[in-house]
Motif scaffolding. Structure first.
Motif, mmCIF file in Angstrom:
data_model
loop_
_atom_site.group_PDB
_atom_site.id
_atom_site.type_symbol
_atom_site.label_atom_id
_atom_site.label_comp_id
_atom_site.label_asym_id
_atom_site.label_seq_id
_atom_site.Cartn_x
_atom_site.Cartn_y
_atom_site.Cartn_z
ATOM 1 N N GLN A 2 0.841 -1.183 0.000
ATOM 2 C CA GLN A 2 0.000 0.000 0.000
ATOM 3 C C GLN A 2 0.878 1.236 0.000
ATOM 4 O OE1 GLN A 2 -3.651 0.454 2.388
ATOM 5 N NE2 GLN A 2 -3.069 -1.514 3.270
ATOM 6 N N GLN A 3 0.935 1.911 -1.107
ATOM 7 C CA GLN A 3 1.752 3.106 -1.177
ATOM 8 C C GLN A 3 1.013 4.320 -0.633
ATOM 9 O OE1 GLN A 3 4.447 3.561 -4.621
ATOM 10 N NE2 GLN A 3 3.185 1.978 -5.575
ATOM 11 N N TYR A 32 2.467 15.018 -6.086
ATOM 12 C CA TYR A 32 1.192 15.723 -6.256
ATOM 13 C C TYR A 32 0.131 14.880 -5.595
ATOM 14 C CZ TYR A 32 -2.130 18.784 -8.685
ATOM 15 O OH TYR A 32 -3.099 19.707 -8.982
ATOM 16 N N LEU A 34 -4.009 14.494 -4.161
ATOM 17 C CA LEU A 34 -5.368 14.931 -4.427
ATOM 18 C C LEU A 34 -6.327 14.244 -3.468
ATOM 19 C CD1 LEU A 34 -3.835 13.905 -7.309
ATOM 20 C CD2 LEU A 34 -5.651 15.316 -8.246
ATOM 21 N N TYR A 36 -10.344 13.022 -3.453
ATOM 22 C CA TYR A 36 -11.550 12.804 -4.231
ATOM 23 C C TYR A 36 -12.668 12.415 -3.269
ATOM 24 C CZ TYR A 36 -9.313 12.882 -8.836
ATOM 25 O OH TYR A 36 -8.668 13.262 -9.984
ATOM 26 N N LYS A 38 -16.474 10.560 -3.094
ATOM 27 C CA LYS A 38 -17.271 9.616 -3.877
ATOM 28 C C LYS A 38 -18.584 9.318 -3.167
ATOM 29 C CE LYS A 38 -17.193 5.100 -6.119
ATOM 30 N NZ LYS A 38 -18.522 4.760 -5.614
ATOM 31 N N GLU A 42 -21.669 6.668 -7.896
ATOM 32 C CA GLU A 42 -21.056 7.713 -8.716
ATOM 33 C C GLU A 42 -19.550 7.499 -8.767
ATOM 34 O OE1 GLU A 42 -24.189 11.304 -7.522
ATOM 35 O OE2 GLU A 42 -22.026 11.682 -7.617
ATOM 36 N N GLY A 43 -18.907 8.114 -9.746
ATOM 37 C CA GLY A 43 -17.457 8.056 -9.814
ATOM 38 C C GLY A 43 -16.834 9.046 -8.852
ATOM 39 N N PRO A 44 -15.536 8.901 -8.568
ATOM 40 C CA PRO A 44 -14.841 9.864 -7.703
ATOM 41 C C PRO A 44 -14.901 11.266 -8.308
ATOM 42 C CG PRO A 44 -13.488 7.909 -8.069
ATOM 43 C CD PRO A 44 -14.634 7.816 -9.022
ATOM 44 N N PHE A 46 -13.237 15.099 -8.032
ATOM 45 C CA PHE A 46 -12.097 15.847 -7.510
ATOM 46 C C PHE A 46 -12.548 16.892 -6.502
ATOM 47 C CE2 PHE A 46 -8.126 17.921 -7.314
ATOM 48 C CZ PHE A 46 -8.366 19.283 -7.372
ATOM 49 N N PHE A 89 -11.338 9.689 -0.850
ATOM 50 C CA PHE A 89 -10.131 8.995 -1.273
ATOM 51 C C PHE A 89 -8.970 9.974 -1.346
ATOM 52 C CE2 PHE A 89 -11.682 4.861 -2.346
ATOM 53 C CZ PHE A 89 -12.990 5.030 -2.767
ATOM 54 N N LEU A 104 -2.762 7.834 -11.020
ATOM 55 C CA LEU A 104 -3.118 8.099 -9.640
ATOM 56 C C LEU A 104 -3.084 6.811 -8.846
ATOM 57 C CD1 LEU A 104 -6.194 10.463 -10.147
ATOM 58 C CD2 LEU A 104 -3.918 11.121 -9.393
ATOM 59 N N PHE A 106 -4.487 5.390 -5.414
ATOM 60 C CA PHE A 106 -5.520 5.726 -4.437
ATOM 61 C C PHE A 106 -5.309 4.995 -3.128
ATOM 62 C CE2 PHE A 106 -8.854 8.139 -6.640
ATOM 63 C CZ PHE A 106 -8.478 8.005 -7.953
ATOM 64 N N GLY A 107 -5.751 5.643 -2.056
ATOM 65 C CA GLY A 107 -5.921 4.941 -0.802
ATOM 66 C C GLY A 107 -7.241 4.197 -0.814
ATOM 67 N N LYS A 108 -7.520 3.476 0.254
ATOM 68 C CA LYS A 108 -8.735 2.661 0.310
ATOM 69 C C LYS A 108 -9.980 3.465 0.636
ATOM 70 C CE LYS A 108 -6.926 -1.923 1.271
ATOM 71 N NZ LYS A 108 -6.986 -3.114 2.157
#
Lengths: 116, 115
Positions: A2-3, A32, A34, A36, A38, A42-44, A46, A89, A104, A106-108
């Protein structure tokens, strides 16, 4: 591996209070970051971003803080509103291969519930 | 407000069948992506596409997957022979640029169920 880690799967906050969502990363190539939001089905979407050359970015009720030495960032929502209830996220990007892509990682996610 | 649109919203397919997921990115965007989210897990990068070719892909994006931009508006993801573990939400995204100050805009997703 998990980065990008969001260690809190959920968070409940009273309306009007501050919500603090945390994110840790391990890859020093990320430059960088970000957030998001959600909603179900629906989609994530920004929300806000920050470059690694900054330590803070503010947009209305949303502020993102970056601590590069600790490889940690946080999203503050003040004041929290019921409509903020969603999964948040954290995402990060870096120049992986010079190929010009914007991958990108993502975290969980953290599910925020703002209680009226 | 411009948005990324995906069709269908839900696709059910039998294992071994081919599926094509469709996306219409935002018209002035140049970079296109596919991500997926297996239920309960994180959003994972699959592939990025620029100038009519793949610019980057993840380990998930094996030979069963392919992407195409058949015309000036559509961006498709094809899975040749679906497996049960391909069941997930698939998100298309597009961005104006590839780096700083450009964020990716996501579609609402296609739920793929492989039975």
């Amino acid at each position: 591996d998990q980065q990008v880690k969001q260690n809190s799967p959920s968070l409940s906050v009273q309306e009007g209070r501050i919500s603090i969502l945390n994110c840790d990363y391990t890859n020093s190539m990320f430059d960088y970051f970000l957030w998001y939001k959600k909603y179900p089905a629906e989609g994530p979407t920004f929300l806000i971003s920050i470059s690694s050359i900054k330590d803070k970015n503010e947009d209305g009720r949303f502020t993102v803080f970056l601590n590069k030495s600790a490889k940690h960032l946080s999203l503050h929502i003040v004041p929290s509103q019921p409509g903020d209830s969603a999964v948040y996220f954290c995402a990060a990007s870096g120049w992986y291969s010079g190929a010009g892509s914007y991958q990108l990682t993502f975290g969980k996610g953290t599910k925020l519930s703002v209680i009226p | 407000e411009p948005e990324v649109t995906q069709t269908p919203s839900h696709q059910v397919t039998q294992m071994g069948q081919e599926v094509i997921l469709r996306c219409v990115p935002i018209s002035n965007h140049l970079y296109f992506y596919w991500y997926r989210q297996i239920l309960g897990q994180k959003v994972e990068f699959l592939v990025s596409f620029y100038n009519n070719e793949i610019s980057e892909k993840s380990e998930i994006f094996d030979d069963q997957f392919s992407v195409e931009r058949p015309d000036g508006s559509n961006f498709t993801l094809k899975i040749r022979s679906t497996k049960l573990e391909d069941s997930a939400m698939y998100f298309c995204a597009s961005s104006e640029g590839d780096r700083l100050n450009t964020e990716a805009f996501f579609g609402q997703g296609t739920r793929l169920t492989v039975v």
